[in-house]
Design a protein around this motif. Structure first.
Motif, PDB file in Angstrom:
ATOM      1  N   ALA A  97     -81.715  64.741  24.784  1.00 19.79           N
ATOM      2  CA  ALA A  97     -82.597  64.776  23.609  1.00 19.79           C
ATOM      3  C   ALA A  97     -82.592  66.165  22.974  1.00 19.79           C
ATOM      4  CB  ALA A  97     -84.004  64.362  24.007  1.00 19.79           C
ATOM      5  N   LYS A  98     -82.655  67.203  23.791  1.00 16.20           N
ATOM      6  CA  LYS A  98     -82.642  68.577  23.259  1.00 16.20           C
ATOM      7  C   LYS A  98     -81.323  68.867  22.544  1.00 16.20           C
ATOM      8  CE  LYS A  98     -85.962  70.463  26.484  1.00 16.20           C
ATOM      9  NZ  LYS A  98     -86.171  71.159  27.741  1.00 16.20           N
ATOM     10  N   TYR A  99     -80.222  68.372  23.087  1.00 20.23           N
ATOM     11  CA  TYR A  99     -78.928  68.561  22.432  1.00 20.23           C
ATOM     12  C   TYR A  99     -78.947  67.936  21.030  1.00 20.23           C
ATOM     13  CZ  TYR A  99     -73.995  68.096  21.271  1.00 20.23           C
ATOM     14  OH  TYR A  99     -72.774  68.154  20.612  1.00 20.23           O
ATOM     15  N   LEU A 100     -79.447  66.714  20.945  1.00 20.00           N
ATOM     16  CA  LEU A 100     -79.499  66.033  19.647  1.00 20.00           C
ATOM     17  C   LEU A 100     -80.429  66.755  18.676  1.00 20.00           C
ATOM     18  CD1 LEU A 100     -79.529  62.321  20.843  1.00 20.00           C
ATOM     19  CD2 LEU A 100     -77.687  63.483  19.597  1.00 20.00           C
ATOM     20  N   GLN A 101     -81.537  67.279  19.173  1.00 25.38           N
ATOM     21  CA  GLN A 101     -82.450  68.031  18.317  1.00 25.38           C
ATOM     22  C   GLN A 101     -81.776  69.300  17.786  1.00 25.38           C
ATOM     23  OE1 GLN A 101     -86.213  68.610  20.355  1.00 25.38           O
ATOM     24  NE2 GLN A 101     -86.245  66.443  20.944  1.00 25.38           N
ATOM     25  N   GLY A 104     -79.750  68.606  14.895  1.00 28.74           N
ATOM     26  CA  GLY A 104     -80.433  68.241  13.662  1.00 28.74           C
ATOM     27  C   GLY A 104     -81.158  66.912  13.646  1.00 28.74           C
ATOM     28  N   VAL A 105     -81.220  66.212  14.772  1.00 30.28           N
ATOM     29  CA  VAL A 105     -81.944  64.938  14.815  1.00 30.28           C
ATOM     30  C   VAL A 105     -83.416  65.237  15.094  1.00 30.28           C
ATOM     31  CG1 VAL A 105     -82.147  62.680  15.935  1.00 30.28           C
ATOM     32  CG2 VAL A 105     -79.891  63.741  15.673  1.00 30.28           C
ATOM     33  N   GLU A 106     -84.298  64.687  14.278  1.00 28.77           N
ATOM     34  CA  GLU A 106     -85.733  64.912  14.464  1.00 28.77           C
ATOM     35  C   GLU A 106     -86.209  64.271  15.769  1.00 28.77           C
ATOM     36  OE1 GLU A 106     -88.050  63.815  11.033  1.00 28.77           O
ATOM     37  OE2 GLU A 106     -86.428  64.449   9.694  1.00 28.77           O
ATOM     38  N   ALA A 107     -87.097  64.977  16.465  1.00 31.48           N
ATOM     39  CA  ALA A 107     -87.579  64.527  17.781  1.00 31.48           C
ATOM     40  C   ALA A 107     -88.208  63.141  17.725  1.00 31.48           C
ATOM     41  CB  ALA A 107     -88.569  65.537  18.346  1.00 31.48           C
ATOM     42  N   ASN A 108     -88.918  62.818  16.640  1.00 27.69           N
ATOM     43  CA  ASN A 108     -89.588  61.516  16.550  1.00 27.69           C
ATOM     44  C   ASN A 108     -88.608  60.357  16.358  1.00 27.69           C
ATOM     45  OD1 ASN A 108     -89.041  62.418  13.893  1.00 27.69           O
ATOM     46  ND2 ASN A 108     -90.601  61.053  13.080  1.00 27.69           N
ATOM     47  N   LEU A 109     -87.348  60.670  16.131  1.00 24.42           N
ATOM     48  CA  LEU A 109     -86.326  59.627  15.979  1.00 24.42           C
ATOM     49  C   LEU A 109     -85.507  59.436  17.249  1.00 24.42           C
ATOM     50  CD1 LEU A 109     -85.170  60.514  12.365  1.00 24.42           C
ATOM     51  CD2 LEU A 109     -86.711  58.673  13.085  1.00 24.42           C
TER      52      LEU A 109
END
Length: 142
Positions: A97-101, A104-109
């Motif tokens: 999840a941290k990698y995706l954030q 640029g991916v928003e945490a709520n997604l």
């Protein structure tokens, strides 16, 4: 060996070859239209589920896991998914999840499944957590 016996053996071998190869040929021909070559061919789904893989001892994604995460993000970025689900053990899922954030991916997604030790755990999580049977795209490698 008499000619009649040779013909029987040849016919028996041909029948065995057909019995062996015909189902494979039918499967290959019938599934050809369902092979997806690009993200554009994917249907829009409720979620893209990224199967986990090992992380390094220092908490970084491995090249295999990075490939999966990047593929899932590309599907999401193309508008083919409304959410991303990362599925792994608790520590590894949070790293995913941290990698995706960071990418640029928003945490709520990002939905985090921290209970997956094996692939079947991911499938059980999806079935139990989302009784409405949402549409999903699975990301692994083949």
């Amino acid at each position: 060996m008499p000619i009649k016996t040779s013909k029987k053996i040849i016919i028996a071998l041909l029948v065995l070859i057909v019995i062996y190869w015909l189902p494979l040929a039918i499967i290959m021909m019938s599934s050809r239209s369902s092979i997806i070559d690009s993200i554009d061919q994917l249907p829009v789904s409720d979620a893209v589920i990224i199967f986990g893989a090992h992380v390094t001892e220092d908490g970084e994604v491995t090249p295999l896991l990075k490939e999966r995460l990047d593929a899932g993000k590309a599907i999401f970025d193309a508008g083919k998914s409304k959410k991303i689900v990362v599925s792994n053990t608790e520590e590894a899922a949070n790293i995913m999840a941290k990698y995706l954030q960071k990418e640029g991916v928003e945490a709520n997604l990002i939905e985090i499944d921290t209970q997956a030790v094996k692939t079947t755990d991911t499938c059980s999580y999806e079935k139990n957590k989302h009784a409405e049977n949402r549409s999903v795209i699975f990301v692994s490698q083949g």
